[in-house]
Design a protein around this motif. Structure first.
Motif, PDB file in Angstrom:
ATOM      1  N   HIS A 336       0.824  -1.209   0.000  1.00  0.00           N
ATOM      2  CA  HIS A 336       0.000   0.000   0.000  1.00  0.00           C
ATOM      3  C   HIS A 336       0.860   1.262   0.000  1.00  0.00           C
ATOM      4  CE1 HIS A 336      -3.815   2.161   0.880  1.00  0.00           C
ATOM      5  NE2 HIS A 336      -2.999   3.015   1.455  1.00  0.00           N
ATOM      6  N   LYS A 337       1.942   1.225   0.761  1.00  0.00           N
ATOM      7  CA  LYS A 337       2.808   2.403   0.872  1.00  0.00           C
ATOM      8  C   LYS A 337       3.661   2.620  -0.371  1.00  0.00           C
ATOM      9  CE  LYS A 337       2.983   1.865   5.891  1.00  0.00           C
ATOM     10  NZ  LYS A 337       3.817   1.583   7.077  1.00  0.00           N
ATOM     11  N   LYS A 338       3.806   1.572  -1.182  1.00  0.00           N
ATOM     12  CA  LYS A 338       4.643   1.678  -2.374  1.00  0.00           C
ATOM     13  C   LYS A 338       3.834   1.895  -3.652  1.00  0.00           C
ATOM     14  CE  LYS A 338       8.365  -1.200  -0.496  1.00  0.00           C
ATOM     15  NZ  LYS A 338       9.195  -2.421  -0.704  1.00  0.00           N
ATOM     16  N   SER A 339       2.521   1.706  -3.568  1.00  0.00           N
ATOM     17  CA  SER A 339       1.669   1.831  -4.752  1.00  0.00           C
ATOM     18  C   SER A 339       1.072   3.231  -4.827  1.00  0.00           C
ATOM     19  CB  SER A 339       0.552   0.785  -4.708  1.00  0.00           C
ATOM     20  OG  SER A 339      -0.421   1.035  -5.692  1.00  0.00           O
ATOM     21  N   SER A 340       1.295   3.918  -5.939  1.00  0.00           N
ATOM     22  CA  SER A 340       0.748   5.263  -6.104  1.00  0.00           C
ATOM     23  C   SER A 340      -0.778   5.232  -6.200  1.00  0.00           C
ATOM     24  CB  SER A 340       1.337   5.923  -7.359  1.00  0.00           C
ATOM     25  OG  SER A 340       1.068   5.129  -8.510  1.00  0.00           O
ATOM     26  N   LEU A 341      -1.348   4.163  -6.815  1.00  0.00           N
ATOM     27  CA  LEU A 341      -2.792   4.049  -6.925  1.00  0.00           C
ATOM     28  C   LEU A 341      -3.422   3.861  -5.550  1.00  0.00           C
ATOM     29  CD1 LEU A 341      -5.458   3.748  -8.470  1.00  0.00           C
ATOM     30  CD2 LEU A 341      -4.920   1.310  -8.747  1.00  0.00           C
ATOM     31  N   LEU A 342      -2.879   2.934  -4.765  1.00  0.00           N
ATOM     32  CA  LEU A 342      -3.423   2.683  -3.437  1.00  0.00           C
ATOM     33  C   LEU A 342      -3.268   3.902  -2.540  1.00  0.00           C
ATOM     34  CD1 LEU A 342      -2.222  -0.990  -2.814  1.00  0.00           C
ATOM     35  CD2 LEU A 342      -4.499  -0.213  -3.495  1.00  0.00           C
ATOM     36  N   GLN A 343      -2.194   4.644  -2.707  1.00  0.00           N
ATOM     37  CA  GLN A 343      -1.991   5.857  -1.917  1.00  0.00           C
ATOM     38  C   GLN A 343      -2.976   6.950  -2.324  1.00  0.00           C
ATOM     39  OE1 GLN A 343       0.478   6.960   0.611  1.00  0.00           O
ATOM     40  NE2 GLN A 343       0.359   4.758   0.933  1.00  0.00           N
TER      41      GLN A 343
END
Length: 488
Positions: A336-343
């Motif tokens: 989650h912390k590495k995904s721009s979409l999830l962020q």
């Protein structure tokens, strides 16, 4: 000695087809599932969010529970479990008449045929009245909407939510329910979804994530700091959710039989294993166990076992618990912390991870671990089995994957269209001034008399008041309980 009335047969209220044990268990299971939502998730949501959103979050769940029931009996039950209209949808009609509700329960499109046209599995006709089936399936529909709400807490316009609930129930939930449970194309293809891993959890996770995107994020201050306002009460809500899951999975066979016993045991084994694994990972990586993390781990375990609760052996339930306590942990804490979409998408309670990821994981693991003897107890397609048991099991995993893609795709598209339509008439997100104040601005009510989020008590805004100035010092007289300002 005369036979007690309760045990006499062929009375108007006790027809020959009625099994009182099955009926009693079905109503009990339905009530357990209902308690998961009201008060379970109402309490969990109210406690898990920031204090200023406690009332609003609880009300969204409470409203959904009531609204779904009325829509369900007016049209949706028969769209999900009635006569076929399309391969993925039933014909909508009311489920209110005495002639319909007092007859033996039946899922008319569940008759399964061999390729040569002969019957492979007879029509599903439980040994209780239709009224019991209507109520049981309502509780599943209600909890799906309430789980979805977890993604948009803390900023969705309550009026938009009130419009969204019936529309999503009609155009999204009933499609998945009919396709997989009501005799739709996925049901007859042999896809396994024992008690809602796809119909409920994958759909609520994907729809919630989609709704969170279109509604928009919370205020920056809320995203950065969103502590639960009552951890102990949150555990009470989580406990209701866990214990209620025995009805969730135990009621799926529509009978108080061996399969329901296996399902209840496996449900609790998987949940306990997942909670312990999630907590262990928190200790290993963060140095301390987290109560919120334990609740999340409990939930992912319950979700993961749901697609195959009565179809896998208990050692497999432990395996599923290990994976459900670790894979969603990785997606939530690391990916989650590495995904721009999830962020970018503000999923308030992480419903995507706890329900979409865990539901998909459970569906695929069921395609691997479904045991042939247990499958024979309940599934309409004979010789169903997981890939682990060889034979035709390999194709089962493929079926599970295709069904997941259909459910995810339908929810993505339908949720988007519903929200864009609502947006033409009602703003999806609250105005900034309401977002800053919270419950008091939206409902004129607040959860607690004490103040602890750093806000200052404003007597002109909360109840009638007057300020009297004297030569000595100012004094504030307030009607009702006096607020307390706590400087953190």
């Amino acid at each position: 000695m005369a036979t007690p009335t309760a045990y006499q047969e062929h009375l108007p209220a006790s027809p020959h087809w009625l099994n009182k044990g099955d009926n009693a268990w079905q109503l009990t299971a339905a009530t357990l599932v209902g308690l998961q939502s009201m008060p379970g998730l109402v309490i969990l949501y109210a406690s898990m969010v920031k204090k200023k959103w406690a009332v609003n979050s609880a009300f969204m769940a409470l409203y959904a529970f009531a609204a779904v029931l009325i829509c369900w009996v007016l049209v949706c039950h028969r769209m999900a479990f009635g006569d076929k209209l399309l391969p993925f949808w039933g014909k909508g009609a009311p489920a209110l008449g005495q002639k319909f509700l007092t007859h033996r329960a039946k899922v008319p499109e569940s008759t399964h045929y061999y390729n040569n046209g002969t019957v492979e599995s007879a029509t599903s006709e439980p040994l209780f009245a239709t009224a019991s089936l209507v109520y049981f399936q309502f509780t599943f529909a209600a909890i799906t909407l309430i789980l979805l709400a977890g993604s948009v807490l803390g900023r969705m316009n309550i009026k938009a939510w009130m419009a969204f609930v019936p529309l999503w129930l009609i155009f999204s939930y009933t499609v998945g329910a009919f396709s997989l449970w009501g005799g739709g194309f996925l049901y007859h293809w042999g896809v396994i979804d024992y008690s809602g891993g796809y119909v409920i959890h994958l759909s609520s996770g994907i729809a919630g994530f989609t709704a969170a995107y279109w509604v928009g994020p919370r205020l920056k201050s809320d995203r950065e700091r969103f502590p639960p306002n009552n951890v102990l009460l949150m555990l009470a809500g989580a406990g209701l959710l866990w214990m209620g899951w025995s009805g969730f999975n135990g009621g799926a066979p529509y009978a108080a039989n061996i399969d329901s016993s296996i399902a209840v045991l496996n449900t609790n084994i998987c949940a306990a294993t997942s909670l312990l694994v999630w907590t262990s990972l928190d200790v290993i990586f963060f140095g301390k166990p987290s109560v919120i993390g334990a609740v999340q781990g409990m939930m992912t375990g319950l979700v993961c076992i749901t697609p195959g609760a009565g179809l896998v052996q208990s050692w497999a339930a432990i395996v599923m618990g290990i994976l459900s306590g670790s894979i969603p942990w990785v997606t939530m804490m690391i990916l989650h912390k590495k995904s721009s979409l999830l962020q970018k998408v503000d999923d308030t309670l992480g419903v995507f991870h706890t329900h979409a990821v865990a539901g998909l994981l459970g569906g695929l693991l069921t395609g691997l671990l479904a045991e042939p003897q247990l499958c024979r107890l309940i599934l309409p397609v004979t010789n169903s089995r997981g890939a682990f048991y060889g034979g035709s099991g390999g194709i089962q995993l493929f079926k599970q994957l295709v069904a997941a893609c259909f459910i995810a795709g339908w929810n993505l598209v339908s949720t988007t269209l519903i929200l864009l339509t609502i947006q033409l008439f009602i703003p999806l997100r609250m105005p900034t001034e309401q977002l800053e104040i919270g419950d008091d601005a939206i409902h004129g009510e607040e959860a607690y008399a004490l103040w602890g989020d750093g806000e200052k008590y404003d007597p002109t805004r909360h109840g009638s008041s007057r300020v009297e100035k004297t030569s000595a010092s100012p004094r504030v007289n307030v009607t009702g309980a006096r607020g307390v300002t706590i400087d953190l």
